[in-house]
Design a protein around this motif. Structure first.
Motif, mmCIF file in Angstrom:
data_model
loop_
_atom_site.group_PDB
_atom_site.id
_atom_site.type_symbol
_atom_site.label_atom_id
_atom_site.label_comp_id
_atom_site.label_asym_id
_atom_site.label_seq_id
_atom_site.Cartn_x
_atom_site.Cartn_y
_atom_site.Cartn_z
ATOM 1 N N HIS A 105 38.405 31.176 46.394
ATOM 2 C CA HIS A 105 38.663 31.660 45.228
ATOM 3 C C HIS A 105 40.201 31.560 44.921
ATOM 4 O O HIS A 105 40.962 31.451 45.902
ATOM 5 C CB HIS A 105 38.556 33.310 45.387
ATOM 6 N N VAL A 148 37.923 40.530 43.234
ATOM 7 C CA VAL A 148 38.021 39.464 44.039
ATOM 8 C C VAL A 148 38.132 39.693 45.461
ATOM 9 O O VAL A 148 37.062 39.202 46.277
ATOM 10 C CB VAL A 148 39.301 38.558 43.895
ATOM 11 N N CYS A 154 34.742 38.524 47.892
ATOM 12 C CA CYS A 154 34.765 37.756 49.122
ATOM 13 C C CYS A 154 34.305 38.474 50.432
ATOM 14 O O CYS A 154 33.372 37.760 51.215
ATOM 15 C CB CYS A 154 36.255 37.624 49.517
ATOM 16 N N ARG A 155 34.203 39.732 50.396
ATOM 17 C CA ARG A 155 33.641 40.528 51.627
ATOM 18 C C ARG A 155 32.050 40.202 51.499
ATOM 19 O O ARG A 155 31.653 40.058 52.398
ATOM 20 C CB ARG A 155 34.062 41.960 51.473
ATOM 21 N N GLN A 200 30.348 37.886 50.021
ATOM 22 C CA GLN A 200 29.859 36.551 50.056
ATOM 23 C C GLN A 200 29.892 36.292 51.556
ATOM 24 O O GLN A 200 28.844 35.657 52.004
ATOM 25 C CB GLN A 200 30.823 35.612 49.220
ATOM 26 N N ARG A 201 30.975 36.783 52.341
ATOM 27 C CA ARG A 201 31.101 36.391 53.667
ATOM 28 C C ARG A 201 29.799 37.108 54.504
ATOM 29 O O ARG A 201 29.306 36.569 55.430
ATOM 30 C CB ARG A 201 32.155 36.881 54.333
ATOM 31 N N VAL A 205 34.186 31.798 53.250
ATOM 32 C CA VAL A 205 35.004 32.156 51.793
ATOM 33 C C VAL A 205 36.461 32.315 52.246
ATOM 34 O O VAL A 205 37.067 32.808 53.296
ATOM 35 C CB VAL A 205 34.572 33.750 51.668
ATOM 36 N N SER A 206 37.439 31.734 51.445
ATOM 37 C CA SER A 206 38.798 31.595 51.651
ATOM 38 C C SER A 206 39.414 31.878 50.114
ATOM 39 O O SER A 206 38.822 31.938 48.992
ATOM 40 C CB SER A 206 39.499 30.384 52.107
ATOM 41 N N VAL A 207 40.738 32.253 50.288
ATOM 42 C CA VAL A 207 41.469 32.275 48.891
ATOM 43 C C VAL A 207 42.911 31.886 48.986
ATOM 44 O O VAL A 207 43.583 31.712 49.852
ATOM 45 C CB VAL A 207 41.633 34.185 48.930
ATOM 46 N N LEU A 227 42.869 41.560 53.411
ATOM 47 C CA LEU A 227 41.886 40.499 53.524
ATOM 48 C C LEU A 227 42.099 39.802 54.837
ATOM 49 O O LEU A 227 41.364 39.230 55.758
ATOM 50 C CB LEU A 227 41.718 39.572 52.619
ATOM 51 N N PHE A 264 40.116 36.866 56.967
ATOM 52 C CA PHE A 264 39.867 35.800 55.963
ATOM 53 C C PHE A 264 41.005 34.980 55.890
ATOM 54 O O PHE A 264 42.237 35.465 56.155
ATOM 55 C CB PHE A 264 39.676 36.312 54.322
#
Length: 354
Positions: A5, A19, A23-24, A26-27, A33-35, A48, A53
């Motif tokens: 993301h 967002v 993220c949470r 999806q993981r 998942v990373s940002v 996060l 993350f």
């Protein structure tokens, strides 16, 4: 699936909360998942990171240097999906994502995108968005407006409604009287002076009315002064920024937003999840949702009298209030859960573009 993301920052805000929640989830479903943030980490970014993350902050730089940084990071990460949130991250990361070989690139516009358009900005966005497989609007109004921007890629524009976790009921605040609630930034676009004036007008028929304003921003001092000027001392409480908002939603009687422009605010969906009727201005996705769900009433922007009358109507009509509350809960469950948003985005990540 490996998902990155891309955001401007992870300071507290509706899009940023979305967002973080995505993220949470999806993981939790087994994805990596990373940002990548352009500007700074922010409160949500810190949260996060504490949860394990990987959140990278590139730092602000001229566009050529930013593009080079993104190409390097995305080549290193080799993501399947690059999901850009709002125009600036799209302008910075969409081309590098294509160069790095991402299988799917998505750009979500989290605001209303209301005319009059900034022609230069929208042309630049739509040119870069040719690297994107999908352009997401978070309500029908956003999608319709996007289709009319210069050089719009109309066949790639799709709607994915925002989703939020339901508010867990929690009673923590002493409550007296009939309580209005606003949760969000104290910014000019939120038009909170209208809400204060409507509260003062409604007070004539509802002497026990209260207004809770939860959030922070540059307008606070000005709004506090106006509240005093309107004789609302004792009626209005400015709570500042809070992470523990559940009790506010649980105890509120009406959720109010008087924005000049608005997409689909997370706070409205949170209110709907616990059956709080809404009174909002007739703009963007929030009016779209309230009207379609029959979960409250709307008023024109800056029509203080109509806003006040709507508040009084709901406050004095228990049967209508209960109907709005039930409709809000039903609409939330059918359209605005986090799981529904997750499923919509995951389907989009694997759908061949048109």
């Amino acid at each position: 699936m490996k998902i990155v993301h891309v955001v401007y920052s992870l300071e507290m805000g509706g899009a940023e909360i979305l967002v973080a929640q995505l993220c949470r989830l999806q993981r939790a479903h087994g994805h990596e998942v990373s940002v990548i943030a352009y500007s700074n980490l922010g409160t949500l970014g810190e949260a996060l990171v504490a949860e394990g993350f990987v959140v990278q902050v590139l730092g602000e730089a001229p566009l050529p240097k930013t593009l080079t940084r993104f190409i390097g990071e995305l080549r290193r990460l080799r993501p399947d999906v690059v999901h850009c949130h709002n125009p600036a991250p799209t302008l910075q990361a969409a081309i590098p994502a294509r160069i790095a070989g991402a299988k799917c690139i998505v750009s979500t516009r989290h605001s209303l995108v209301a005319p009059p358009y900034n022609r230069g900005e929208e042309i630049a966005y739509n040119l870069v968005a040719r690297c994107c497989d999908w352009i997401v609007g978070i309500c029908d109004a956003t999608c319709e407006n996007l289709r009319h921007t210069p050089l719009a890629l109309r066949n790639r524009i799709v709607r994915v409604y925002n989703g939020v976790d339901p508010v867990e009921p929690a009673n923590a605040h002493p409550k007296e009287g009939f309580t209005l609630l606003f949760v969000g930034r104290l910014a000019p676009i939120k038009n909170l002076s209208m809400l204060l004036r409507a509260t003062a007008a409604a007070k004539q028929q509802l002497p026990n009315i209260k207004l809770w304003i939860v959030g922070h921003g540059a307008e606070r001092e000005k709004l506090e002064a106006l509240s005093h000027e309107l004789g609302l001392d004792g009626q209005v409480t400015f709570w500042g920024e809070r992470l523990d908002v559940a009790a506010f939603f649980t105890d509120a009687d009406i959720y109010c937003m008087t924005s000049f422009s608005e997409g689909l605010p997370m706070s409205l969906l949170q209110a709907m999840s616990v059956g709080v009727p809404a009174v909002v201005t007739s703009v963007g996705g929030m009016a779209e949702v309230v009207k379609n769900a029959r979960a409250g009433l709307t008023a024109p922007v800056d029509d203080v009298r109509t806003m006040a009358d709507a508040i009084v109507q709901i406050a004095t009509n228990q049967a209508q209030r209960e109907t709005f509350a039930e409709n809000a809960r039903t609409a939330y469950g059918e359209n605005f859960t986090l799981d529904r948003m997750y499923e919509a985005y995951m389907n989009l990540y694997t759908r061949p573009r048109k």
